[in-house]
Design a protein around this motif. Structure first.
Motif, mmCIF file in Angstrom:
data_model
loop_
_atom_site.group_PDB
_atom_site.id
_atom_site.type_symbol
_atom_site.label_atom_id
_atom_site.label_comp_id
_atom_site.label_asym_id
_atom_site.label_seq_id
_atom_site.Cartn_x
_atom_site.Cartn_y
_atom_site.Cartn_z
ATOM 1 N N ILE A 148 27.661 11.573 -40.857
ATOM 2 C CA ILE A 148 28.354 10.910 -41.366
ATOM 3 C C ILE A 148 30.430 12.405 -41.495
ATOM 4 O O ILE A 148 31.291 11.740 -41.521
ATOM 5 C CB ILE A 148 28.123 9.979 -42.739
ATOM 6 N N ARG A 149 29.703 13.269 -41.149
ATOM 7 C CA ARG A 149 31.179 14.076 -41.965
ATOM 8 C C ARG A 149 31.990 14.308 -40.755
ATOM 9 O O ARG A 149 32.787 14.314 -41.454
ATOM 10 C CB ARG A 149 30.072 15.307 -41.373
ATOM 11 N N CYS A 150 31.752 13.936 -39.765
ATOM 12 C CA CYS A 150 32.867 13.655 -38.402
ATOM 13 C C CYS A 150 34.354 12.533 -39.452
ATOM 14 O O CYS A 150 35.005 12.557 -39.577
ATOM 15 C CB CYS A 150 32.415 13.035 -37.333
ATOM 16 N N ALA A 151 33.865 11.449 -39.761
ATOM 17 C CA ALA A 151 34.473 10.461 -40.397
ATOM 18 C C ALA A 151 35.068 11.038 -41.253
ATOM 19 O O ALA A 151 36.135 10.395 -42.147
ATOM 20 C CB ALA A 151 33.328 9.590 -40.476
ATOM 21 N N ARG A 152 34.985 11.972 -41.860
ATOM 22 C CA ARG A 152 35.719 12.990 -43.284
ATOM 23 C C ARG A 152 37.077 12.285 -42.585
ATOM 24 O O ARG A 152 38.213 12.517 -43.549
ATOM 25 C CB ARG A 152 34.902 14.087 -43.805
ATOM 26 N N CYS A 153 37.339 13.260 -41.948
ATOM 27 C CA CYS A 153 38.542 13.391 -41.199
ATOM 28 C C CYS A 153 38.736 12.155 -40.454
ATOM 29 O O CYS A 153 40.133 12.607 -40.790
ATOM 30 C CB CYS A 153 38.722 15.166 -40.285
ATOM 31 N N HIS A 154 38.494 11.380 -39.192
ATOM 32 C CA HIS A 154 38.972 11.151 -38.163
ATOM 33 C C HIS A 154 38.138 9.431 -38.042
ATOM 34 O O HIS A 154 36.739 9.705 -38.479
ATOM 35 C CB HIS A 154 39.235 11.506 -37.617
ATOM 36 N N ASP A 155 38.595 8.336 -37.685
ATOM 37 C CA ASP A 155 37.373 7.686 -36.638
ATOM 38 C C ASP A 155 36.745 8.476 -35.405
ATOM 39 O O ASP A 155 37.243 8.427 -34.776
ATOM 40 C CB ASP A 155 37.791 6.125 -36.328
ATOM 41 N N HIS A 156 35.190 8.786 -35.718
ATOM 42 C CA HIS A 156 35.140 8.957 -34.398
ATOM 43 C C HIS A 156 34.538 7.996 -33.467
ATOM 44 O O HIS A 156 33.741 7.484 -33.795
ATOM 45 C CB HIS A 156 33.617 9.930 -34.477
ATOM 46 N N LYS A 157 34.727 8.042 -32.523
ATOM 47 C CA LYS A 157 34.483 7.702 -31.229
ATOM 48 C C LYS A 157 33.090 7.697 -31.087
ATOM 49 O O LYS A 157 32.608 6.755 -30.530
ATOM 50 C CB LYS A 157 34.780 7.981 -29.134
ATOM 51 N N TYR A 158 31.983 8.505 -31.266
ATOM 52 C CA TYR A 158 31.287 8.188 -31.096
ATOM 53 C C TYR A 158 30.164 8.442 -32.526
ATOM 54 O O TYR A 158 28.804 8.221 -32.262
ATOM 55 C CB TYR A 158 30.696 9.953 -30.886
ATOM 56 N N ASP A 159 30.482 8.131 -33.482
ATOM 57 C CA ASP A 159 29.775 7.354 -34.664
ATOM 58 C C ASP A 159 30.556 5.888 -35.509
ATOM 59 O O ASP A 159 31.087 5.757 -35.255
ATOM 60 C CB ASP A 159 30.630 8.948 -35.628
ATOM 61 N N PRO A 160 28.932 6.045 -35.468
ATOM 62 C CA PRO A 160 29.308 4.178 -35.670
ATOM 63 C C PRO A 160 29.532 4.495 -37.698
ATOM 64 O O PRO A 160 29.890 3.277 -37.872
ATOM 65 C CB PRO A 160 27.958 3.717 -36.253
ATOM 66 N N VAL A 161 30.277 4.411 -37.979
ATOM 67 C CA VAL A 161 30.671 5.055 -39.630
ATOM 68 C C VAL A 161 32.384 5.135 -39.469
ATOM 69 O O VAL A 161 33.152 6.436 -39.009
ATOM 70 C CB VAL A 161 30.404 5.767 -40.465
ATOM 71 N N SER A 162 33.275 4.609 -39.758
ATOM 72 C CA SER A 162 34.715 4.602 -39.466
ATOM 73 C C SER A 162 34.776 5.586 -41.075
ATOM 74 O O SER A 162 34.455 5.655 -41.874
ATOM 75 C CB SER A 162 34.938 3.111 -39.462
ATOM 76 N N GLN A 163 35.852 6.108 -40.321
ATOM 77 C CA GLN A 163 36.802 6.980 -41.809
ATOM 78 C C GLN A 163 36.997 6.095 -43.186
ATOM 79 O O GLN A 163 36.168 6.921 -44.099
ATOM 80 C CB GLN A 163 38.300 7.579 -41.207
ATOM 81 N N LYS A 164 37.482 4.199 -43.108
ATOM 82 C CA LYS A 164 37.701 4.399 -43.874
ATOM 83 C C LYS A 164 35.785 3.674 -44.816
ATOM 84 O O LYS A 164 36.057 3.334 -46.150
ATOM 85 C CB LYS A 164 37.997 2.417 -43.542
ATOM 86 N N GLU A 165 35.123 3.852 -43.553
ATOM 87 C CA GLU A 165 33.627 3.161 -45.097
ATOM 88 C C GLU A 165 33.647 4.415 -44.925
ATOM 89 O O GLU A 165 32.666 4.890 -46.298
ATOM 90 C CB GLU A 165 33.107 2.880 -43.444
ATOM 91 N N TYR A 166 33.303 5.511 -44.299
ATOM 92 C CA TYR A 166 33.293 7.082 -45.040
ATOM 93 C C TYR A 166 33.752 7.394 -46.574
ATOM 94 O O TYR A 166 32.872 7.366 -47.841
ATOM 95 C CB TYR A 166 33.140 7.903 -44.188
ATOM 96 N N TYR A 167 35.233 6.989 -46.800
ATOM 97 C CA TYR A 167 35.706 6.933 -47.843
ATOM 98 C C TYR A 167 35.326 5.767 -48.892
ATOM 99 O O TYR A 167 35.388 6.068 -49.959
ATOM 100 C CB TYR A 167 37.320 7.081 -48.038
#
Length: 616
Positions: A326-345
């Motif tokens: 889930i590290r990608c979502a730390r900086c932005h919504d990632h198009k290939y990641d099921p976890v959003s930045q909002k969910e990450y934080y």
């Protein structure tokens, strides 16, 4: 005979015997869609065409709005499913992927997609979100070969691949295999000889049971978890100083040796300290959250590194328990990641609600620690706690008899002595003589001006007598033999001060080591918003007590501030008074358990009276 198969967890809902015929969405279908379809109909909104998404369940089974073609996928009906019609079409204007995409779907892949739809088009989320359940036992041709259920699954896959079981391996090979599997170590000569001499039918089972009961088995099984949990006995950055994490490592090993249930293994490591009346073992387990790198470098921005520590815990939780990176979502919504930045934080916030500092000292641990003792010391401490509770009840300030003697003294016209008993130092802070300030209690122990000679304080009229205007970094030092106290010693520090209306920040009084010593000692600090905080520290902030005033200190006039401490090692025993009135405070830390003076020695009750002005 067969070896021991370990760590086998099945998350599939299919019958393994029919695995060759059953099409699994995650295993067979999604890789085709991801490679051939997602570039135009996937998670990237900037490249998505026709407002069609095939990377979500809703999109796959949605109704098409273009040319009224029906639905993308119609379970059980390949010929009515637009995706199947498109990949089968020979018309370049209709076929998908289009010719200009330079992507093709092979006939075998088309058959896979069509078979999946024909079988009902069962959609599956990410594998980590599928609850595991026990599958049905497969049928096999060599049923007599399998000794247990695990053997049955191994045999079924062998037969699926056209393989047949070999004859049983020699005994020397069997014990070598199982020893390496379960401990990572070869068997000893003595163990091999004992196995060869054992003619019982259950000789191999006894070997397995003996190895499973060994400490080496726990060490072998713990190794993979220690890697995932980023275990280390040092801090990682810069000097890579020692960190005492080995008790947590031993706890992990013991959990495997004693077969701790997985739900407890997870709960204790993530939140063992939050359980009702947690045991020392449950608190120790939370060391999992503290295995991240920590920096001792003096030049870092502490808050930047503190944020990195929290992010590390968040990322490790995702990998270890969610099966997600889930590290990608730390900086932005990632198009290939099921976890959003909002969910990450939102997840990040669970690991952020603690009092910590990004820069750790060289003296002690900045992270929360647990004191480990042997059984003898634990019994001794328990007996002492009983005695302490009895004495605390006798001296409870809330009891009706506590102030009886004092009230009797007042009624008899009692008067305070000119000098409080136990006074250790009193610095009027008149004009210094040769950078030295007179101590009215002990003339042999004056205070000394420390710092840049070019920034000598100015002497001005004070509340009583004279006062000193401190400029920049210079400070007045009471010396190494005055003012140090241990956490079990009650004491009082008081000071007359006057703050300017301009911004001001810094210690009003400070008898503590610096950041690299964990601020060991006590500090009275004026904060940036002119509120005041007082703390006693072994290592700030993990092993400290600290309170913070709710209102700012007044400016522009002389005021008297006193900090009193009752020696209880609790924040409730730390009080602040302004001009004789107790200040309302909020709790910041309440976890002081170790010494607070550098030498572990201190003095008795004292009062220090100063006159200081802090300019902008």
């Amino acid at each position: 005979m067969v070896g021991v198969l370990l760590g086998a967890i099945s998350c599939t809902t299919d019958d393994p015997a029919g695995e060759a015929e059953t099409i699994d969405f995650n295993l067979h279908v999604q890789p085709i869609l991801a490679d051939r379809c997602y570039p135009c109909h996937g998670p990237d909104a900037n490249t998505r065409k026709a407002e069609l998404r095939l990377d979500t369940e809703e999109g796959l089974f949605s109704e098409l709005t273009i040319r009224s073609r029906g639905r993308v996928i119609v379970p059980g009906h390949p010929n009515r499913s637009e995706v199947i019609r498109r990949v089968r079409s020979r018309n370049p204007e209709y076929r998908m992927p289009p010719p200009d995409a330079n992507l093709t779907v092979s006939n075998e892949e088309i058959s896979t997609l069509a078979a999946w739809v024909d079988q009902g088009a069962e959609y599956k989320p990410h594998w980590s979100r599928i609850p595991p359940r026990s599958p049905n036992l497969p049928s096999t041709r060599h049923q007599d070969w399998a000794l247990d259920t695990l053997d049955t699954f191994v045999l079924a896959r062998m037969e699926q691949e056209g393989m047949a079981p070999l004859s049983e391996a020699p005994r020397e090979t069997l014990i070598r295999r199982v020893a390496f599997d379960l401990t990572g170590l070869p068997p000893t000569v003595k163990e091999i000889d004992a196995f060869l001499d054992d003619t019982d039918d259950d000789a191999y089972t006894k070997v397995v049971d003996r190895i499973l009961a060994s400490h080496a088995y726990g060490e072998r099984m713990a190794a993979d978890w220690l890697d995932l949990a980023r275990y280390a006995d040092s801090h990682g950055y810069q000097d890579d100083g020692l960190r005492n994490m080995w008790p947590w490592r031993d706890w992990v090993i013991n959990t495997f040796n004693h077969n701790l249930p997985y739900n407890e293994f997870v709960t204790w490591q993530l939140a063992g300290d939050l359980l009702p009346n947690p045991t020392r073992e449950q608190i120790l387990a939370t060391g999992f959250n503290r295995n991240h790198l920590q920096s001792q470098e003096g030049g870092i921005v502490a808050e930047e590194y503190r944020v990195d520590y929290v992010a590390d815990r968040t990322d490790t939780f995702g990998k270890a328990f969610l099966g997600l990176t889930i590290r990608c979502a730390r900086c932005h919504d990632h198009k290939y990641d099921p976890v959003s930045q909002k969910e990450y934080y939102a997840l990040y916030s669970f690991f952020n609600n603690i009092n910590e500092f990004g820069n750790i000292p060289y003296a002690g641990e900045a992270s929360p620690t647990v004191i480990l003792v042997d059984s003898v010391a634990e019994r001794t401490l328990a007996d002492l706690s009983v005695q302490i509770n009895h004495l605390e009840a006798l001296t409870d300030v809330g009891s009706s008899t506590f102030d009886a003697a004092f009230q009797s003294w007042l009624e008899e016209g009692g008067q305070l002595p000119a000098r409080p008993p136990g006074l250790l130092a009193h610095y009027p802070l008149d004009a210094p003589e040769d950078r030295s300030y007179y101590n009215a209690v002990d003339g042999e122990r004056p205070a000394t001006l420390i710092g840049d000679p070019e920034k000598t304080p100015r002497t001005i009229p004070g509340h009583t007598g004279q006062a000193q205007v401190l400029v920049g970094e210079p400070f007045i030092d009471m010396g190494p033999e005055v003012g140090y106290f241990e956490r079990n010693q009650p004491f009082t520090v008081s000071v007359w001060f006057s703050l300017p209306d301009a911004d001001v920040e810094g210690p009003l009084f400070n008898k503590a080591g610096g950041l690299f010593n964990g601020k060991r000692g006590y500090v009275g600090m004026i904060n940036a918003d002119k509120t005041f905080s007082a703390s006693l520290n072994h290592v700030f902030p993990a092993n400290s007590i600290e309170v913070h005033t709710e209102e700012p200190l007044p400016s522009g006039a002389w005021h008297h501030l006193a900090m009193t401490y009752d020696g209880s090692s609790t924040a409730s025993g730390l009080a602040l008074y302004l001009d004789g009135e107790r200040l309302r405070t909020r709790l910041v830390a309440d976890n002081l358990r170790n010494l607070t003076s550098p030498s572990g020695q201190g003095k008795t009750l004292s009062s220090v009276s100063n006159s200081l002005v802090f300019p902008s």
